[in-house]
Design a protein around this motif. Structure first.
Motif, short mmCIF file in Angstrom:
data_model
loop_
_atom_site.label_atom_id
_atom_site.label_comp_id
_atom_site.label_asym_id
_atom_site.label_seq_id
_atom_site.Cartn_x
_atom_site.Cartn_y
_atom_site.Cartn_z
N LEU A 114 4.14 21.39 9.19
CA LEU A 114 4.03 20.93 7.81
C LEU A 114 3.73 19.43 7.74
CD1 LEU A 114 6.85 22.97 6.07
CD2 LEU A 114 4.42 23.05 5.54
N VAL A 115 4.36 18.66 8.59
CA VAL A 115 4.08 17.23 8.63
C VAL A 115 2.61 17.00 8.96
CG1 VAL A 115 4.50 15.09 9.90
CG2 VAL A 115 6.42 16.50 9.16
N THR A 116 2.10 17.73 9.94
CA THR A 116 0.70 17.59 10.34
C THR A 116 -0.25 18.04 9.24
OG1 THR A 116 1.29 17.97 12.67
CG2 THR A 116 -1.02 18.30 12.04
N PRO A 172 -2.15 9.38 4.63
CA PRO A 172 -1.58 10.32 5.62
C PRO A 172 -0.10 10.07 5.90
CG PRO A 172 -3.72 9.54 6.35
CD PRO A 172 -3.34 8.70 5.17
N LEU A 173 0.35 8.83 5.83
CA LEU A 173 1.77 8.55 6.03
C LEU A 173 2.61 9.15 4.91
CD1 LEU A 173 1.73 4.83 7.27
CD2 LEU A 173 2.10 6.90 8.63
N VAL A 174 2.13 9.01 3.68
CA VAL A 174 2.84 9.62 2.55
C VAL A 174 2.78 11.14 2.66
CG1 VAL A 174 2.98 9.78 0.05
CG2 VAL A 174 2.34 7.62 1.11
N ALA A 226 -7.86 8.18 8.98
CA ALA A 226 -8.16 9.22 9.96
C ALA A 226 -7.39 8.98 11.27
CB ALA A 226 -9.66 9.26 10.23
N MET A 227 -7.32 7.73 11.69
CA MET A 227 -6.59 7.41 12.92
C MET A 227 -5.10 7.70 12.78
SD MET A 227 -8.57 3.84 13.90
CE MET A 227 -7.46 3.45 15.25
N ILE A 228 -4.55 7.36 11.61
CA ILE A 228 -3.12 7.63 11.38
C ILE A 228 -2.86 9.13 11.41
CG2 ILE A 228 -1.29 7.53 9.65
CD1 ILE A 228 -2.42 4.81 8.79
N ALA A 229 -3.73 9.90 10.73
CA ALA A 229 -3.55 11.35 10.71
C ALA A 229 -3.68 11.95 12.10
CB ALA A 229 -4.58 11.98 9.77
N LEU A 230 -4.61 11.44 12.89
CA LEU A 230 -4.78 11.92 14.26
C LEU A 230 -3.53 11.65 15.09
CD1 LEU A 230 -6.46 13.03 16.62
CD2 LEU A 230 -7.41 10.72 16.92
N VAL A 231 -2.98 10.46 14.97
CA VAL A 231 -1.77 10.12 15.71
C VAL A 231 -0.61 11.02 15.29
CG1 VAL A 231 -0.01 8.33 16.05
CG2 VAL A 231 -2.43 7.73 16.16
N VAL A 232 -0.49 11.28 13.99
CA VAL A 232 0.57 12.17 13.50
C VAL A 232 0.42 13.56 14.12
CG1 VAL A 232 1.47 13.39 11.48
CG2 VAL A 232 0.95 10.94 11.33
N ALA A 233 -0.81 14.08 14.13
CA ALA A 233 -1.05 15.40 14.70
C ALA A 233 -0.70 15.44 16.18
CB ALA A 233 -2.51 15.80 14.49
N ASP A 235 0.83 -1.21 0.00
CA ASP A 235 0.00 0.00 0.00
C ASP A 235 0.86 1.26 0.00
OD1 ASP A 235 -2.23 -1.55 -0.03
OD2 ASP A 235 -2.79 -1.21 2.06
N MET A 236 1.95 1.23 0.76
CA MET A 236 2.85 2.38 0.78
C MET A 236 3.46 2.61 -0.60
SD MET A 236 3.05 4.19 3.52
CE MET A 236 4.61 5.03 3.24
N ARG A 237 3.84 1.55 -1.27
CA ARG A 237 4.43 1.69 -2.60
C ARG A 237 3.42 2.26 -3.58
NH1 ARG A 237 7.36 -3.97 -3.89
NH2 ARG A 237 7.88 -2.83 -5.79
N VAL A 238 2.19 1.79 -3.53
CA VAL A 238 1.15 2.30 -4.42
C VAL A 238 0.85 3.76 -4.10
CG1 VAL A 238 -1.29 2.11 -5.05
CG2 VAL A 238 0.10 0.05 -4.82
#
Length: 261
Positions: free
Chosen positions: A152-154, A49-51, A194-201, A17-20
């Motif tokens: 910027l990451v957030t 969100p990771l990308v 959404a969960m990944i983005a929340l954790v990043v924030a 998924d990350m590669r795609v």
């Protein structure tokens, strides 16, 4: 609803998924071992969100490098935004401009969609791009140097989380677009993103700024979604790009206001 942490989601699935996602969202050469099949595209939205966080980190590091060389903040911010466009191919900016032209210049749904498909840049799209670029530039330049990278990451992570959310919530406005061919992702994909983005924030920003950024991201994405439903009855790739840009702007302006106060 399938759990985003189901045993069927192997480490290989996440890696693929990350590669795609990297191949879709950036100019970085990346191919899926089995080809970019629709099922992979829909599932890969969960790691957007990771990308986005990776792209935000690149933009932030460019800004910090220029700052270290003594480049003035506005110039450094402009060049960092240029680096962002190079990394992504200005993918979402292109969508934003098409939405500006289509929604501003068309009088019917069919005409709006035709204008959005036209590769030529019109007045509405030009003004939308200029206002967005200027807003992001001055927001970044007004941030304390230590806050630039985490903000910027957030902003980029939350911006990419808007894409799977609207893909799930809104129908495809076109029958022949990529979204229609791929199909809406499962709700678990949007929840995971959404969960990944929340954790990043939460990892990047103080609690108040993180929660404010998340709330504004939801509001900005919802506003673009509501506008798209009213204008063309659903979403397209351009609408998703416009939503990403709207979230970025909302988060950058909010954080610039908070940290500069």
């Amino acid at each position: 609803m399938t759990s985003p942490f189901s045993n069927t989601n192997s480490l290989r699935d996440w890696r693929d998924d990350m590669r795609v996602a990297i191949a879709l969202l950036t100019r970085i050469p990346m191919t899926h071992p089995d080809g970019p099949a629709p099922s992979y595209l829909a599932r890969a939205l969960r790691v957007f969100p990771l990308v986005g966080a990776l792209i935000g980190a690149i933009v932030g590091l460019v800004y910090l490098a220029l700052h270290g060389l003594g480049v003035p903040a506005p110039v450094g911010a402009a060049l960092a935004l240029g680096a962002s466009a190079l990394v992504t191919g200005a993918l979402h900016e292109d969508g934003l401009a098409d939405v500006g032209d289509g929604f501003g210049g068309g009088h019917t749904k069919a005409k709006k969609l035709d204008i959005m498909r036209d590769s030529r840049l019109g007045t509405y799209g030009s003004v939308t791009l200029v206002v967005t670029f200027a807003t992001k530039l001055f927001a970044i330049a007004s941030l304390p140097v230590v806050a630039v990278l985490p903000v910027l990451v957030t902003a980029h992570a939350l911006g990419r989380a808007a894409i799977p959310a609207l893909s799930v919530k809104l129908p495809a406005a076109r029958k022949d677009g990529l979204g229609a061919r791929v199909g809406a992702p499962e709700q678990s994909v949007a929840v995971t993103a959404a969960m990944i983005a929340l954790v990043v924030a939460l990892l990047m920003l103080p609690l108040r700024e993180a929660l404010l950024s998340v709330l504004l991201a939801v509001a900005a994405a919802a506003a673009i979604g509501a506008l798209a439903m009213r204008q063309i009855g659903g979403q397209t790739g351009d609408v998703l790009g416009a939503a990403e840009q709207a979230v970025e702007v909302a988060v950058l302006v909010a954080c610039a206001s908070r940290f500069a106060a």
